[in-house]
Design a protein around this motif. Sequence first.
Motif, PDB file in Angstrom:
ATOM      1  N   MET A  94      19.862 -55.298  31.023  1.00  0.00           N
ATOM      2  CA  MET A  94      20.724 -56.539  31.217  1.00  0.00           C
ATOM      3  C   MET A  94      22.114 -55.973  31.080  1.00  0.00           C
ATOM      4  O   MET A  94      23.007 -56.352  31.455  1.00  0.00           O
ATOM      5  CB  MET A  94      20.474 -57.581  30.416  1.00  0.00           C
ATOM      6  N   SER A  95      22.429 -55.306  29.816  1.00  0.00           N
ATOM      7  CA  SER A  95      23.613 -54.793  29.434  1.00  0.00           C
ATOM      8  C   SER A  95      24.330 -53.781  30.664  1.00  0.00           C
ATOM      9  O   SER A  95      25.435 -53.831  30.807  1.00  0.00           O
ATOM     10  CB  SER A  95      23.577 -53.974  28.069  1.00  0.00           C
TER      11      SER A  95
ATOM     12  N   LEU B  83      25.599 -56.132  33.385  1.00  0.00           N
ATOM     13  CA  LEU B  83      26.539 -57.583  33.022  1.00  0.00           C
ATOM     14  C   LEU B  83      27.596 -56.998  32.105  1.00  0.00           C
ATOM     15  O   LEU B  83      28.024 -58.086  31.336  1.00  0.00           O
ATOM     16  CB  LEU B  83      25.559 -58.578  32.556  1.00  0.00           C
TER      17      LEU B  83
ATOM     18  N   GLU C 145      28.307 -59.219  28.171  1.00  0.00           N
ATOM     19  CA  GLU C 145      27.458 -60.319  27.811  1.00  0.00           C
ATOM     20  C   GLU C 145      26.130 -59.933  27.030  1.00  0.00           C
ATOM     21  O   GLU C 145      25.700 -58.953  27.592  1.00  0.00           O
ATOM     22  CB  GLU C 145      27.163 -61.188  28.904  1.00  0.00           C
TER      23      GLU C 145
ATOM     24  N   ARG D 153      22.625 -61.097  25.208  1.00  0.00           N
ATOM     25  CA  ARG D 153      21.412 -61.868  24.670  1.00  0.00           C
ATOM     26  C   ARG D 153      21.036 -61.611  23.042  1.00  0.00           C
ATOM     27  O   ARG D 153      21.812 -60.809  22.550  1.00  0.00           O
ATOM     28  CB  ARG D 153      20.261 -61.382  25.563  1.00  0.00           C
TER      29      ARG D 153
ATOM     30  N   ARG E 253      37.643 -63.630  34.750  1.00  0.00           N
ATOM     31  CA  ARG E 253      36.677 -62.903  35.171  1.00  0.00           C
ATOM     32  C   ARG E 253      36.642 -62.339  36.764  1.00  0.00           C
ATOM     33  O   ARG E 253      37.445 -63.331  37.592  1.00  0.00           O
ATOM     34  CB  ARG E 253      35.100 -63.000  34.982  1.00  0.00           C
TER      35      ARG E 253
ATOM     36  N   GLY F 231      24.872 -67.834  37.097  1.00  0.00           N
ATOM     37  CA  GLY F 231      24.364 -68.074  36.029  1.00  0.00           C
ATOM     38  C   GLY F 231      24.849 -67.078  34.622  1.00  0.00           C
ATOM     39  O   GLY F 231      24.119 -67.138  33.604  1.00  0.00           O
ATOM     40  N   GLN F 232      25.764 -66.294  35.086  1.00  0.00           N
ATOM     41  CA  GLN F 232      26.385 -65.232  34.118  1.00  0.00           C
ATOM     42  C   GLN F 232      27.604 -65.795  33.599  1.00  0.00           C
ATOM     43  O   GLN F 232      28.661 -66.056  34.416  1.00  0.00           O
ATOM     44  CB  GLN F 232      26.446 -64.181  34.757  1.00  0.00           C
ATOM     45  N   MET F 233      28.008 -65.804  32.301  1.00  0.00           N
ATOM     46  CA  MET F 233      29.282 -66.045  31.879  1.00  0.00           C
ATOM     47  C   MET F 233      30.452 -64.928  32.371  1.00  0.00           C
ATOM     48  O   MET F 233      31.572 -65.564  32.413  1.00  0.00           O
ATOM     49  CB  MET F 233      29.174 -66.428  30.229  1.00  0.00           C
TER      50      MET F 233
ATOM     51  N   LEU G  47      30.979 -59.333  36.579  1.00  0.00           N
ATOM     52  CA  LEU G  47      30.338 -57.764  36.542  1.00  0.00           C
ATOM     53  C   LEU G  47      31.074 -56.593  36.667  1.00  0.00           C
ATOM     54  O   LEU G  47      32.273 -56.769  37.105  1.00  0.00           O
ATOM     55  CB  LEU G  47      29.560 -57.783  38.040  1.00  0.00           C
TER      56      LEU G  47
END
Length: 389
Positions: free
Chosen positions: A1-2, A5, A8, A10, A162, A168-170, A173
């Motif tokens: 994930m990192s 993204l 951000e 988890r 951004r 769905g992502q804050m 990229l």
Amino acid sequence: MSFLLGRERRAGALFPSPPIPPNSQAGGIGSNYARVDLSRTESSLQKVAVWSCVNLVATIAETMPLQYFPRSRDPQPLPSWLADLGGDGHGLPDWLYQYAYSMMLRGNAYGHVGARDTRRGTPTQIVLQHPDLVHVLPDQDGAPHWWMNGQQVDADKVWHRRVHPAPGQMLGLSPIALQATTIATGIAALQFGYQWFKEGGHPSGVLTTDKELDRKQAQTAKDRFMAAIHGRREPAVLGGGWKYQQIQIAPNESQFLETNQFTSAECCRIFGPGFAEIFGYETGGSLTYSNIEQRSLDLLTYAVDPWLVRIERALSDLLPRPQTVRFNRAALVRTDLLTRFKAHAIALQNQFETVNEVRELEDQGPVEWGDKPTAPPPAPAKVSPLGGH
């Protein structure tokens, strides 16, 4: 994930693992040149193509005139708070360079809100933060919890913009994280070339003789030869059947230049179309320019303009509607003297510009009669077929 993204996080993952394993401090560049650490923003700037793209956009944003429009087609001086948005005395141009730097490399720009407008509530002071020192951890309800420089910060003190948003992502990229393999390959090629040419990835020459030598005699001959030529540019004199042959290996045979050229063009493509061609990297085609103006237009249209539009939107959002800010793109489009004067003549004749507006563009002082549009020339008199009027 990192990896995908950026910043951000988890639950339980507050600090990122680098997309490429970090360099081994013990082995150094010689034994671990293929390991490149891109977990810090500045690491990717070792690749000249990455630095060139980011610096080009950031410098244009810093130096291009920014116009403030409280009303449509009525440019006025910037409000004092906007002229020094960071509140540090360096001014808006310095702030714009930092903003473009963060957006292009990490896909996000973060600021600590130092002051707000009492009526609108919009920020009037934004201190930009290094993108690698800002982290966000959404809770179960999706509300963001922010950290800056290791300290938790209230959400209303955080200003975030951004680019490259994903559903769905804050956060946006990060181009560097997404294209880490390409960038790391380019940097690794540079490090390999450094090792090849500086540290001696191959012997520089061969010293031979027709005599049989044991190991001790061979080492003695080598030491004496090196002592004779070290630090000197005098020719070496050999006798007794000794011969010296220098080994020349072309850089392209080691695939160093080809890899560097390919990854440079690929790194430019990360930031948008046109960058590779502007910098002259081989892309399978070529761009030719009939004049400087065409090159400037291509630079503006294909490479820089999308980033300028994003900056304009971010700054205009700080102003009450319908107030806006816009870059004066005409400052980037350079033309030759004759073309420029012809354009001024057409604008004056059609009353698009006044004499003083033209003189200001040409760095000339105003004249008393130059604020009114030039009257169009009188229409030619019509002559009747019979020769009368």
